[in-house]
Design a protein around this motif. Structure first.
Motif, PDB file in Angstrom:
ATOM      1  N   LYS A   1     -28.752 -38.707 -18.452  1.00 26.90           N
ATOM      2  CA  LYS A   1     -28.743 -39.394 -19.809  1.00 26.90           C
ATOM      3  C   LYS A   1     -28.236 -39.024 -20.844  1.00 26.90           C
ATOM      4  CE  LYS A   1     -32.957 -41.053 -19.842  1.00 26.90           C
ATOM      5  NZ  LYS A   1     -34.494 -41.857 -20.264  1.00 26.90           N
ATOM      6  N   GLY A   2     -27.182 -39.390 -21.376  1.00 31.34           N
ATOM      7  CA  GLY A   2     -26.274 -38.605 -22.438  1.00 31.34           C
ATOM      8  C   GLY A   2     -25.346 -39.866 -23.193  1.00 31.34           C
ATOM      9  N   TYR A   3     -25.666 -40.837 -23.017  1.00 25.10           N
ATOM     10  CA  TYR A   3     -24.937 -42.000 -23.746  1.00 25.10           C
ATOM     11  C   TYR A   3     -25.880 -43.052 -24.053  1.00 25.10           C
ATOM     12  CZ  TYR A   3     -21.762 -45.764 -24.515  1.00 25.10           C
ATOM     13  OH  TYR A   3     -21.144 -46.741 -25.122  1.00 25.10           O
ATOM     14  N   LYS A   4     -25.781 -43.581 -25.366  1.00 18.52           N
ATOM     15  CA  LYS A   4     -26.661 -44.789 -25.646  1.00 18.52           C
ATOM     16  C   LYS A   4     -25.856 -45.994 -25.628  1.00 18.52           C
ATOM     17  CE  LYS A   4     -29.724 -46.486 -28.987  1.00 18.52           C
ATOM     18  NZ  LYS A   4     -29.844 -47.573 -28.192  1.00 18.52           N
ATOM     19  N   SER A   5     -25.933 -46.583 -24.357  1.00 22.13           N
ATOM     20  CA  SER A   5     -25.144 -47.929 -24.076  1.00 22.13           C
ATOM     21  C   SER A   5     -25.759 -49.034 -24.757  1.00 22.13           C
ATOM     22  CB  SER A   5     -25.449 -48.182 -22.718  1.00 22.13           C
ATOM     23  OG  SER A   5     -26.484 -48.712 -22.135  1.00 22.13           O
ATOM     24  N   GLU A   6     -25.403 -49.997 -24.652  1.00 21.85           N
ATOM     25  CA  GLU A   6     -25.660 -51.472 -25.286  1.00 21.85           C
ATOM     26  C   GLU A   6     -26.807 -52.144 -24.468  1.00 21.85           C
ATOM     27  OE1 GLU A   6     -21.760 -52.891 -25.490  1.00 21.85           O
ATOM     28  OE2 GLU A   6     -21.573 -52.518 -27.585  1.00 21.85           O
ATOM     29  N   ARG A   7     -26.866 -51.546 -23.317  1.00 17.46           N
ATOM     30  CA  ARG A   7     -27.702 -52.433 -22.255  1.00 17.46           C
ATOM     31  C   ARG A   7     -29.156 -52.430 -22.641  1.00 17.46           C
ATOM     32  NH1 ARG A   7     -26.039 -49.976 -18.512  1.00 17.46           N
ATOM     33  NH2 ARG A   7     -27.826 -48.391 -18.555  1.00 17.46           N
ATOM     34  N   GLY A   8     -29.681 -53.760 -22.267  1.00 13.06           N
ATOM     35  CA  GLY A   8     -31.081 -53.736 -22.600  1.00 13.06           C
ATOM     36  C   GLY A   8     -31.725 -54.323 -21.366  1.00 13.06           C
ATOM     37  N   LYS A   9     -31.038 -54.726 -20.466  1.00 16.30           N
ATOM     38  CA  LYS A   9     -31.508 -55.348 -18.977  1.00 16.30           C
ATOM     39  C   LYS A   9     -30.651 -55.127 -18.002  1.00 16.30           C
ATOM     40  CE  LYS A   9     -34.016 -59.229 -20.902  1.00 16.30           C
ATOM     41  NZ  LYS A   9     -33.535 -60.810 -21.247  1.00 16.30           N
ATOM     42  N   PHE A  10     -31.388 -55.066 -16.573  1.00 14.45           N
ATOM     43  CA  PHE A  10     -30.613 -55.372 -15.465  1.00 14.45           C
ATOM     44  C   PHE A  10     -30.999 -56.504 -14.970  1.00 14.45           C
ATOM     45  CE2 PHE A  10     -31.673 -50.579 -15.358  1.00 14.45           C
ATOM     46  CZ  PHE A  10     -30.315 -50.129 -15.438  1.00 14.45           C
ATOM     47  N   ARG A  11     -29.951 -57.207 -14.454  1.00 13.88           N
ATOM     48  CA  ARG A  11     -30.157 -58.661 -13.501  1.00 13.88           C
ATOM     49  C   ARG A  11     -29.862 -58.292 -12.388  1.00 13.88           C
ATOM     50  NH1 ARG A  11     -26.518 -62.832 -15.908  1.00 13.88           N
ATOM     51  NH2 ARG A  11     -28.102 -62.799 -17.497  1.00 13.88           N
ATOM     52  N   ILE A  12     -31.012 -58.378 -11.513  1.00 11.48           N
ATOM     53  CA  ILE A  12     -30.550 -58.219 -10.038  1.00 11.48           C
ATOM     54  C   ILE A  12     -30.550 -59.582  -9.234  1.00 11.48           C
ATOM     55  CG2 ILE A  12     -31.888 -57.347  -7.752  1.00 11.48           C
ATOM     56  CD1 ILE A  12     -33.419 -55.252  -9.769  1.00 11.48           C
ATOM     57  N   ASN A  13     -29.186 -59.673  -8.700  1.00 12.81           N
ATOM     58  CA  ASN A  13     -29.022 -60.598  -7.887  1.00 12.81           C
ATOM     59  C   ASN A  13     -28.818 -60.568  -6.672  1.00 12.81           C
ATOM     60  OD1 ASN A  13     -27.174 -62.665  -6.990  1.00 12.81           O
ATOM     61  ND2 ASN A  13     -25.668 -62.286  -8.500  1.00 12.81           N
ATOM     62  N   VAL A  14     -30.054 -61.030  -5.992  1.00 17.70           N
ATOM     63  CA  VAL A  14     -30.035 -60.666  -4.551  1.00 17.70           C
ATOM     64  C   VAL A  14     -29.265 -61.697  -3.842  1.00 17.70           C
ATOM     65  CG1 VAL A  14     -31.734 -60.444  -2.506  1.00 17.70           C
ATOM     66  CG2 VAL A  14     -32.525 -60.126  -5.133  1.00 17.70           C
ATOM     67  N   ASN A  15     -27.994 -61.276  -3.420  1.00 19.47           N
ATOM     68  CA  ASN A  15     -27.067 -62.039  -3.199  1.00 19.47           C
ATOM     69  C   ASN A  15     -27.420 -62.951  -1.946  1.00 19.47           C
ATOM     70  OD1 ASN A  15     -24.047 -61.875  -1.350  1.00 19.47           O
ATOM     71  ND2 ASN A  15     -23.963 -62.630  -3.387  1.00 19.47           N
ATOM     72  N   SER A  16     -28.116 -62.329  -0.904  1.00 16.15           N
ATOM     73  CA  SER A  16     -28.248 -63.337   0.426  1.00 16.15           C
ATOM     74  C   SER A  16     -29.003 -64.559  -0.070  1.00 16.15           C
ATOM     75  CB  SER A  16     -28.898 -62.345   1.470  1.00 16.15           C
ATOM     76  OG  SER A  16     -30.167 -62.002   0.801  1.00 16.15           O
ATOM     77  N   VAL A  17     -29.901 -64.350  -0.860  1.00 18.09           N
ATOM     78  CA  VAL A  17     -30.877 -65.703  -1.147  1.00 18.09           C
ATOM     79  C   VAL A  17     -30.587 -66.019  -2.441  1.00 18.09           C
ATOM     80  CG1 VAL A  17     -32.727 -64.983   0.429  1.00 18.09           C
ATOM     81  CG2 VAL A  17     -32.638 -64.212  -1.511  1.00 18.09           C
ATOM     82  N   GLU A  18     -29.715 -65.702  -3.242  1.00 18.55           N
ATOM     83  CA  GLU A  18     -29.454 -66.080  -4.585  1.00 18.55           C
ATOM     84  C   GLU A  18     -30.775 -66.153  -5.308  1.00 18.55           C
ATOM     85  OE1 GLU A  18     -26.989 -69.636  -5.041  1.00 18.55           O
ATOM     86  OE2 GLU A  18     -25.575 -69.061  -3.622  1.00 18.55           O
TER      87      GLU A  18
END
Ligand code: MIG
Length: 782
Positions: free
Chosen positions: A748-765
């Motif tokens: 961890k060395g960079y402050k990104s703009e990200r606040g969230k992960f969105r997990i997209n379970v492809n097989s079942v949407e």
């Protein structure tokens, strides 16, 4: 061929000198250096005097390992952790084994080193090698076994199936066997030849028209490790500016600034993402390098700013030929400072390119490279974001625009002839043989020719770094030599709008990638001739998976922008270009792997499945990273094709259907569909769609998760500065167990703009959103 070559003969004595082992023959000697446990250098002298004590390709100081050897009655044995090397005292024959004693590679008889006049040869016994890959930019099949090839950087727009050589020289090959792959890098810049079993089943060989036999044996045992070790020697690409992963638009014939602006605005109006506009030679003032036409391209600075404001970067073309014109500053300075290439007689060599008569900077000189880099500041200060180096083979037309003699078409006739007359064809579209280079005129053109482009690009890159020390450039080049990947993107020059050339890009880009160059692409839509709607649709579907994605075409070809064909083709283009923008974080992470290990993003199946004997027969598909398998349609009218799926479970990207590999399937793919598969366990990081990189801040990182077990290392940084070299980046490992996704911050060395992960379970949407607070965590998704 074989009969003419004189072997080097007996090893009379040997001595260890620092970390080198010197084996003395009667007239010539061999120096062996162990670079590391997998890389060994074999360097033969001519007259016991190693003149090749520099390298254009290997620019770092190679540390060497202490050499562990012993003498037996008939041989000298060198050992590393992974290799055992036997040199026979009687005839100099070298045989390499792995540490368990399995044979990897043997010289052919006593011809491991041989000479004929100035030419230096190495003959190897053909063993278990099932394929020879790499060798840079070549037409034809992926596997070069049974072929013969020559390296001499050549500007030829007719890439017929037998056309060889083209613009680049990479005297490196990867010999693939399922168990013990190895590579050889022949560090020789003269015209070089590779006969990979075309002459005989019993041996293969390589040679050069001059210089010394100086080569590196590079062990795998997997193909990826060979590429890793090869790029350890010749260098790796930096992190590209992230916008360079976007779509790019070019055409020779965008004849005025207004036209370029109109095209750019059209992209925005038509909702088709695009990041870069190119300026081809049209923008120059009578083709003078680093100038703009005062009428058609006036106020460049302002104009570039206008483009920047709507999210476009600009990359202009730069040619090495400097117009012979005493009123032109660059020509005048070049003359005053004595910076141009000369003939051996002392007069300046004048060639003929777009500006008419031209002089050419002697890029073999450091002071000339510095000067050129400084001159380049003129365009950098106008606000361009990169440099496109063209015509640097170097290309010089027969004077003045005479048709090129028929002999260029007599391809391959020179093979093995060894007559000076036959070799004349090499000089028809470049400098004559008697041009000399270097501050003290120490190089003949034959030695510099193949690295002229590399040296020009080095000047561009270093000049850029001085002018803009903290902004990464997009440098692209047509000519190059091994090591070009340290500086530049390589695009494959003047292809044509032919189905055959869409196809050709598949093996060509795979082999360029294996040759250590991660950032590669072919002109999408084809450069010469007129593209058809169907061809364009199929090419853009494929092109979005090229690491370098640029649509470019020549002056007289029909308009080739995505909207220039039909509504249907425009819609297909939009769909796929948007998909490319979604994939940028995936691709960018692959570039990190290329920077760290030299593993290219675009991969032949055998890189991923080294033991798969079927993989080598499927050059018409490739992988982007370890997760995506792409099997494009490459025939006019075709709506289906056969696809090979290697070991494992594969998911159809479009309808999520699962297949158990290894298998061949028949796949139906109407015009708007490219066959595309996800490997089980894949994790694909995706961005939200945008019109250009940076338009939207990406607060959510979507992770497309596919059933099964898998891992992916995600990399991010600011995408534009060199701060990552000081540690400003993040590395996150995602581990998919099939039920859970572990998010593990490795660094961890960079402050990104990200606040969230969105997990997209492809097989079942199924979509799961979770906060990213910078902590590692495990998320259940099933
Ligand atoms: O002799 O600058 O490969 O991309 O459009 C042709 C004009 C010179 C060759 C390049 C091509 C470019 C063209 N150039």
């Amino acid at each position: 061929m074989l009969k003419k070559v004189v072997p080097w003969g007996k090893v009379l004595s040997y001595k260890k000198q620092k970390d080198e082992l010197i084996l003395e023959g009667e007239k010539e000697s061999l120096k062996i250096e162990v670079i590391n446990d997998k890389i060994v250098r074999f360097h033969f002298s001519k007259d016991k005097n190693w003149k090749h004590n520099y390298s254009f390709a290997i620019e770092k100081d190679l540390s060497k390992k202490d050499l562990d050897f012993e003498e037996k009655s008939s041989e000298i044995i060198i050992k590393t952790k992974f290799l055992k090397i036997n040199v026979c005292k009687e005839n100099g024959k070298i045989v390499l084994f792995d540490s368990q004693g399995n044979l990897i590679l043997s010289d052919y008889k006593d011809l491991g080193y041989g000479r004929f006049k100035d030419k230096v040869f190495s003959f190897k016994k053909m063993g278990e090698e099932k394929a020879f890959l790499g060798l840079g930019e070549k037409v034809g099949d992926l596997n070069k076994k049974g072929k013969k090839l020559v390296n001499w950087n050549t500007d030829d727009p007719h890439h017929y199936p037998n056309k060889d050589p083209l613009y680049q020289t990479h005297p490196f090959f990867l010999a693939w066997t399922p168990e013990r792959s190895y590579g050889i890098f022949f560090d020789n810049t003269y015209r070089s030849y590779f006969n990979m079993g075309e002459e005989s089943d019993d041996y293969y060989y390589f040679y050069a028209d001059g210089g010394e036999l100086d080569y590196y044996f590079i062990y795998g045992p997997t193909p990826k490790e060979v590429v890793e070790n090869y790029t350890y020697l010749t260098g790796r690409y930096y992190m590209p500016p992230i916008w360079a992963l976007g779509y790019q638009q070019s055409k020779w014939g965008y004849s005025e600034a207004e036209k370029v602006l109109e095209i750019a605005k059209n992209f925005r109006e038509k909702d088709i993402p695009c990041d870069v506009m190119y300026f081809d030679i049209d923008h120059m003032d009578e083709f003078r390098v680093f100038t703009n036409d005062p009428i058609r391209f006036s106020n460049m600075g302002e104009f570039i700013q206008k483009l920047n404001e709507i999210g476009f970067k600009v990359v202009p073309i730069v040619d090495p030929g400097v117009k012979k014109d005493v009123n032109f500053e660059i020509y005048r300075e070049g003359i005053e400072k004595d910076y141009f290439c000369k003939k051996s007689t002392g007069e300046i060599f004048i060639g003929y390119v777009w500006p008419g008569e031209c002089a050419f900077p002697d890029f073999a000189r450091e002071d000339v490279r510095d000067w050129w880099g400084k001159k380049q500041e003129k365009i950098i200060n106008m606000g361009v974001s990169g440099v496109w180096d063209d015509m640097n083979e170097p290309s010089s037309f027969p004077h003045p625009f005479e048709p090129i003699s028929k002999s260029l078409e007599k391809n391959n006739t020179f093979w093995g002839q060894f007559s000076d007359h036959e070799e004349e064809i090499f000089y028809e579209k470049t400098f004559p043989k008697d041009v000399v280079h270097g501050k003290n005129k120490e190089f003949i053109h034959d030695e510099i020719h193949n690295v002229y482009g590399l040296l020009m690009v080095k000047a561009s890159f270093e000049g850029w770094k001085k002018a803009k020390p903290n902004i990464r450039p997009l440098i692209i080049t047509r000519a190059g030599f091994s090591g070009i990947q340290k500086y530049s993107v390589v695009w494959t020059g003047d292809n044509k709008s032919w189905w055959e050339h869409l196809y050709m890009s598949l093996p060509m880009l795979q082999n360029l990638s294996i040759s250590g160059i991660p950032f590669v692409g072919a002109d999408v839509g084809g450069f010469g001739e007129n593209c058809t709607p169907e061809l364009f649709a199929r090419w853009i579907e494929l092109g979005i998976f090229y690491p370098f994605l640029r649509n470019h075409s020549e002056l007289n070809s029909r308009p080739q922008e995505p909207w220039a064909f039909s509504k249907e083709v425009e819609d297909i283009s939009r769909k796929y270009i948007k998909m490319r923008y979604r994939l940028i974080p995936y691709l960018y992470s692959l570039f990190w792997e290329a920077k760290e290990r030299g593993i290219p993003p675009l991969r032949s199946l055998i890189l991923e499945f080294p033991e798969d004997q079927e993989a080598i027969h499927n050059e018409d598909e490739f992988m982007l990273g370890s997760n995506l398998l792409i099997a494009p349609i490459y025939r006019e009218g075709a709506k289906a094709r056969s696809v090979y799926l290697p070991q494992g479970v594969w998911y159809d990207f479009w309808n999520k259907k699962a297949y158990q590999g290894p298998c061949y399937i028949s796949y139906y793919a109407p015009l708007d569909t490219i066959p595309l598969f996800l490997k089980e366990g894949s994790i694909i990081p995706l961005w939200e769609e945008q019109n250009f990189v940076g338009e939207k801040s990406q607060e959510i990182l979507e992770l497309m998760v596919v059933p099964g077990e898998g891992k992916f290392i995600y990399y991010e940084d600011d995408g534009i500065s060199w701060n990552y070299e000081e540690g400003e980046y993040n590395l996150i490992e995602f581990i998919n167990t099939g039920k859970t996704l572990e998010v593990r911050y490795l660094y961890k060395g960079y402050k990104s703009e990200r606040g969230k992960f969105r997990i997209n379970v492809n097989s079942v949407e199924k979509i799961i959103e979770i906060e990213d607070n910078g902590e590692s965590k495990v998320i259940e998704y099933s």
